[in-house]
Design a protein around this motif. Structure first.
Motif, mmCIF file in Angstrom:
data_model
loop_
_atom_site.group_PDB
_atom_site.id
_atom_site.type_symbol
_atom_site.label_atom_id
_atom_site.label_comp_id
_atom_site.label_asym_id
_atom_site.label_seq_id
_atom_site.Cartn_x
_atom_site.Cartn_y
_atom_site.Cartn_z
ATOM 1 N N ASP A 84 0.843 -1.186 0.000
ATOM 2 C CA ASP A 84 0.000 0.000 0.000
ATOM 3 C C ASP A 84 0.885 1.246 0.000
ATOM 4 N N SER A 87 5.040 2.758 1.978
ATOM 5 C CA SER A 87 5.566 1.484 2.470
ATOM 6 C C SER A 87 6.968 1.276 1.924
ATOM 7 N N SER A 107 2.171 -1.122 4.751
ATOM 8 C CA SER A 107 1.189 -2.207 4.734
ATOM 9 C C SER A 107 1.509 -3.163 3.601
ATOM 10 N N SER A 109 0.237 -6.966 1.747
ATOM 11 C CA SER A 109 -0.759 -8.027 1.590
ATOM 12 C C SER A 109 -0.096 -9.190 0.857
ATOM 13 N N ARG A 139 -2.310 -10.018 5.989
ATOM 14 C CA ARG A 139 -1.887 -8.629 5.851
ATOM 15 C C ARG A 139 -1.013 -8.251 7.037
ATOM 16 N N ASP A 141 0.899 -4.832 8.848
ATOM 17 C CA ASP A 141 1.078 -3.392 8.971
ATOM 18 C C ASP A 141 2.210 -3.147 9.963
ATOM 19 N N ARG A 144 2.703 1.553 11.443
ATOM 20 C CA ARG A 144 1.576 2.473 11.278
ATOM 21 C C ARG A 144 1.254 3.125 12.616
#
Length: 754
Positions: A84, A87, A107, A109, A139, A141, A144
């Motif tokens: 995303d 990143s 992020s 995936s 996923r 993260d 963040r």
């Protein structure tokens, strides 16, 4: 240095070089499948990041960074890795069996479809390590939230190590990993997950997996841009749909130098990755078709399956600003399945056999279909070569005859030359065969004290001695014998020297080869050390940049948190006001509804009372009507009785009259005076009867008038009672409105108090 020791050193050098070559040429390479918005990639540690292009190869030591509003997808066979915006991802290791990634922040995936890739798959973050135990989708993260990694599993099972613990995470769960703590919750999807699901849905509808394995990177693009068919000679063939009539493979794209393979092709077409790095191209029915081959098994990646021609010995005419000039040219063409692929890098034997599994040793191409030629000066340094923009020579049938075969060109310019070990800019000469001039008569013949040539000297035969006249006179036989013995001795010495020379030359060649390989190994080691230093420096710079970015993000996060706190306070205050307003409105609505219900109940009571009054009035009217009917019936009965009585009286009078007439007829003369008296009495009785009848009728009329007056009095009394009830209802309504006004004032006071 003895010969056995030199052999041992050379064997060690060969084994080290072989291990290094095997470790540096993996058969699995990923690609950039999609780049939306600002996406950058650095091909090697220490290099400046460039904009990521679709079909750009992804391998070990690559770093992919997406800026804000940017997204990218990386495909490695059937495995999808998506990033995303904002990143940063490092490819720590990517080879035949391992895929190790490090997510600095942002992020990610991940979608895994093949269980065979799970053993070597792991993703690390600043707070922990994630491994997938089953095929599925998850996923991650990182950063963040400061010093926090969030792992959400949507399909399958994952093992998460971090925060001082190791947990198995199942589908539908999420784990928040801190430096010394972990917390679990439910997995929640957002727009990034929905976008990833849309990208995954395309792979579910593909039909290319019937013809090639899903571990062939780039197979997912073939269905959308081409058609498959079976061929009796080549097996499955794939033909692109939307290409020009003069389209040729390996012409619409660019060359980039990618270590350790060398010049690597990056195709411009979105479907161009798999056909450029696997299989072969063939010309069938005047159209180019891609033949992946039968029995693919585990695919082996190649930088470009082309044959190279030309070089410094092949000059062609180029158009240089309107002027013609001859210059060396370099060309390439797509290999036919029958041709052998000759790589310019170290390749495992089994991988080379896979590339050439359909090659025929007796195959001799008559012509090079799809030949593309540019100037040799394009292959300078490590700059990218954009083929559509490169100057093209004029090709004639004569110039394409007897084209010299070539090899993948090495970068020119400042690119290190492995044959220039001393750095003087000139290729080094091997030490074997150094020419030594014949020594003078007063000098030592060779450098060794025993008179034998050294390892680096070429033995030169000395001329035979010539007897002078000053020599004492000997017998001719003695002279002949000594000359023959000297000649035999010289011949034996020459033969021994020649044998020794051949042995020394062989030893020198082996020693020089070993030394050259050792020097190459030393240079490679120094190069690796320099690369490691650059990598460490770049890693330190990257860590500093990441730390600066993290600090900046922390500052922005603090400002954002303050703004969020103010916004939350304002939102809470507004929410409280809205709640109070809604509560007041709800209370007002409840009061209005209560009043409305009370009014409705009062109206209902009034209607009930009105209906009761009407019912009572109806009952009274019914009773009055009944009484009137009874009175009328009584009057009619009395009238009938009176009529019967009068009729009886008339009949009696008539009988009496007949009797009187008879008596009068009998005694008309004698009793006329009595008849007159009786007539007078009869008239008086009739008058009395009429008077009694009139008195009775007057009494009946008076009774009817009294009954009517009584009815009117009762109606007036009922109307008075109704008016009194209405007054009571109005007074009750006034009291209720007064009570409601008092309750409203009390509610307003309570609301003001709140």
């Amino acid at each position: 240095m003895t010969i056995p020791f030199r052999k041992t050193v050379m064997l060690l050098a060969f084994s080290a070089l072989s291990a290094l070559a095997l470790a540096e040429t993996p058969a699995r390479v990923g690609r950039i499948a999609l780049a939306q918005g600002p996406v950058n990639i650095s091909t090697e540690v220490g290099e400046e990041a460039t904009a990521a292009l679709v079909n750009w190869p992804v391998t070990t030591s690559n770093q992919i960074v997406t800026q804000r509003n940017g997204r990218t997808e990386i495909r490695i066979g059937s495995t999808s890795v998506r990033l995303d915006g904002d990143s940063s991802l490092d490819v720590i290791e990517l080879d035949d069996d391992k895929l190790r990634l490090h997510l600095h922040y942002g992020s990610l995936s991940l979608r895994v479809r093949n269980a065979d890739v799970l053993r070597g798959l792991e993703i690390s973050t600043p707070q922990g390590l994630v491994r997938m135990k089953d095929v599925g989708r998850l996923r991650i993260d990182a950063e963040r939230v400061r010093d926090t990694t969030n792992v959400s599993v949507f399909e399958g099972t994952a093992q998460v190590d971090g925060g001082g613990s190791s947990l198995a995470l199942r589908a539908g769960k999420r784990i928040d990993v801190h430096n010394d703590d972990v917390r679990t919750a439910l997995a929640v999807r957002d727009s990034f997950d929905d976008w990833s699901l849309q990208r995954d849905a395309r792979d579910e509808r593909t039909t290319s997996d019937r013809y090639v394995t899903t571990e062939m990177t780039g197979y997912e693009e073939l269905d959308q841009h081409g058609v498959w068919r079976e061929d009796s000679d080549y097996g499955p063939l794939w033909t692109p749909r939307t290409v020009a009539a003069d389209w040729v493979p390996y012409r619409d794209g660019r060359w980039t130098y990618l270590a350790p393979w060398g010049w690597t092709w990056v195709d411009n077409a979105p479907w161009g990755y798999a056909p450029s790095h696997y299989g072969r191209w063939v010309m069938v029915r005047q159209r180019w078709s891609w033949a992946p081959g039968r029995n693919i098994g585990r695919p082996v990646w190649a930088p470009a399956l082309v044959g190279w021609v030309g070089g410094n010995n092949w000059n062609l005419s180029f158009n240089d600003n309107g002027a013609r000039r001859n210059a060396p040219a370099q060309g390439w063409y797509p290999l036919n399945p029958g041709e052998s692929y000759v790589p310019g890098y170290h390749l495992r034997p089994e991988h080379l056999r896979h590339h050439n599994r359909h090659a025929r040793p007796d195959y001799r191409p008559g012509r090079h279909d799809g030949l593309t030629v540019v100037g040799l000066n394009q292959f300078v340094g490590r700059n990218q070569i954009v083929v559509p923009r490169a100057p093209r020579p004029v090709l004639t049938p004569l110039s394409t005859q007897n084209i010299p075969f070539g090899a993948p060109p090495r970068p020119q310019g400042n690119w290190p030359n492995r044959f220039d070990r001393d750095g003087d800019g000139r290729p080094d000469r091997n030490a074997i065969g150094r020419v030594i001039t014949t020594p003078s008569s007063d000098a030592q013949p060779f450098s060794r004290r025993d008179g034998r040539p050294s390892d680096n000297e070429r033995f030169v035969r000395t001329p035979p001695q010539v007897l002078t006249t000053n020599e004492p006179q000997r017998s001719l036989a003695e002279k002949d014998r000594r000359q023959r013995e000297a000649e035999i001795e010289r011949r034996e010495r020459d033969q021994a020297n020649e044998r020794r020379l051949r042995e020394l030359e062989a030893d020198n060649r082996r020693t020089a080869d070993g030394q050259q390989r050792l020097r190459e190994a030393e240079v490679a080691e120094r190069r690796r050390d320099a690369d490691a230093d650059r990598q460490r420096g770049a890693q330190a710079d990257r860590l500093r940049a990441i730390e600066n970015e993290r600090r900046q993000r922390e500052g922005e996060a603090q400002l954002q948190s303050q703004r969020d706190a103010l916004n939350r306070e304002q939102a809470e205050r507004q929410q409280r006001e809205n709640n109070n307003r809604q509560l007041a409105e709800r209370l007002q609505r409840d009061a209005d509804q209560d009043r409305l219900r009370q009014v409705e109940r009062q109206q209902q009571a009034d209607q009930d009372r009105l209906r009761q009054v009407e019912r009572q009035q109806h009952e009274r009217q019914q009773r009055d009507a009944d009484s009137a009917r009874r009175q009328q019936a009584e009057r009619q009965q009395q009238d009938a009785e009176n009529a019967r009585r009068q009729q009886a009286e008339r009949q009696q009078a008539e009988r009496q009259q007949r009797d009187a007439q008879q008596r009068e007829a009998q005694q008309r003369d004698a009793q006329q005076r009595e008849a007159q008296q009786r007539d007078a009495q009869r008239e008086a009785a009739q008058a009395q009867a009429r008077q009694a009848q009139q008195a009775q009728q007057a009494q009946q009329a008076q009774q009817a008038q009294q009954a009517q007056q009584a009815q009117q009095a009762q109606a007036q009394q009922a109307q008075a009672q109704h008016q009194q009830q209405q007054k009571q209802a109005e007074e009750a309504d006034k009291r209720e409105r007064a009570r409601e006004q008092r309750q409203d004032r009390r509610d307003n006071v309570q609301q003001q108090i709140r």
